[in-house]
Design an enzyme around this catalytic site. Sequence first.
Site, PDB file in Angstrom:
ATOM      1  N   ASP A 134     -47.814  85.616  22.802  1.00  0.00           N
ATOM      2  CA  ASP A 134     -47.032  86.610  24.276  1.00  0.00           C
ATOM      3  C   ASP A 134     -47.481  87.700  24.839  1.00  0.00           C
ATOM      4  OD1 ASP A 134     -45.600  88.354  21.804  1.00  0.00           O
ATOM      5  OD2 ASP A 134     -43.943  87.322  22.180  1.00  0.00           O
ATOM      6  N   GLU A 135     -47.947  88.615  24.424  1.00  0.00           N
ATOM      7  CA  GLU A 135     -47.652  89.759  25.066  1.00  0.00           C
ATOM      8  C   GLU A 135     -48.731  89.667  26.011  1.00  0.00           C
ATOM      9  OE1 GLU A 135     -48.811  93.561  22.605  1.00  0.00           O
ATOM     10  OE2 GLU A 135     -48.020  92.472  20.720  1.00  0.00           O
ATOM     11  N   TYR A 158     -55.050  95.256  24.600  1.00  0.00           N
ATOM     12  CA  TYR A 158     -54.906  94.069  23.614  1.00  0.00           C
ATOM     13  C   TYR A 158     -54.592  93.039  24.921  1.00  0.00           C
ATOM     14  CZ  TYR A 158     -53.106  90.853  20.960  1.00  0.00           C
ATOM     15  OH  TYR A 158     -52.994  89.470  20.652  1.00  0.00           O
TER      16      TYR A 158
END
EC number: 4.2.1.46
Length: 351
Positions: A134-135, A158
């Site tokens: 979900d990032e 990331y």
Amino acid sequence: MATWLVTGRAGFIGGNFVLEAVSRGIRVVNLDALTYAGNLNTLASLEGNADHIFVKGDIGDGALVTRLLQEHQPDAVLNFAAESHVDRSIEGPGAFIQTNVVGTLALLEAVRDYWKALPDTRRDAFRFLHVSTDEVYGTLGETGKFTETTPYAPNSPYSASKAASDHLVRAFHHTYGLPVLTTNCSNNYGPYHFPEKLIPLVIAKALAGEPLPVYGDGKQVRDWLFVSDHCEAIRTVLAKGRVGETYNVGGNSERQNIEVVQAICALLDQHRPREDGKPRESQIAYVTDRPGHDRRYAIDASKLKDELGWEPAYTFEQGIAQTVDWYLTNQTWVQGVLDGSYRLERIGATV
């Protein structure tokens, strides 16, 4: 018997997934580069099992992937392989681009060529499932949740690398017709979690009598998903998901980071109290926040529930209790990790 090629199986989520898959009668071929967070001991119980084949290698090695596909003829490929720790991506983003972007591209190219050559019936049934985070959606304010249509806005190296990999998977479906599925999950926790992440780190440091680092004010909010629930969601999407679609996977368990740390402290006070009788919360130490730390993540997983019938089985209270108990009874596994190069130190604190 179905055969799945699973990448990244020596890691946390992939390791749990493989253990459950083999127990359910799936033949699993594993490809893992065994980077610092990979641990063969996670799957020690599968040693000698004919339905579990391990190959050490990189998803970026197209020739190796092609050989494995031709040799084992999998019915599905599930991509868990990823560099996944935000702090490490701040300190060294290059490895994240190499594995999460370049590696995913090489994997997709090999899988596309394999899929195109399959007989019609097998080609129609084949799936490529990409596990993401979900990032990629960025950060939220005090209200609202991420849906599958939330625009991508990654804020760390990331999450940017995972966003790129998601876009590649989507492109291979729309351009080449590859039958893909993507899952974007919230924060996972549970057994076999490498102790650089919040929950296993706090457990390890608490037991060692060390300060428990809490970034900033500790009020960052995450949705917490027990890893067994995540594995069930992935199996559900693989079996019933609509080709080309993305499914958000969440635990319906939003907690502030400080609340998570306090819950762990309370469980340890109950099951492994300090010799001096002091509460574990006395070890909490607020430290400088992570650069660019996202404030809040929250997942709307209603699409997965409404279309495919999945919802989490574990509450946070149930999952965290089971997790703490696992670490208390599996200290040999934890010590095996700490006997390597990682010593619970903080990484990526400055830019």
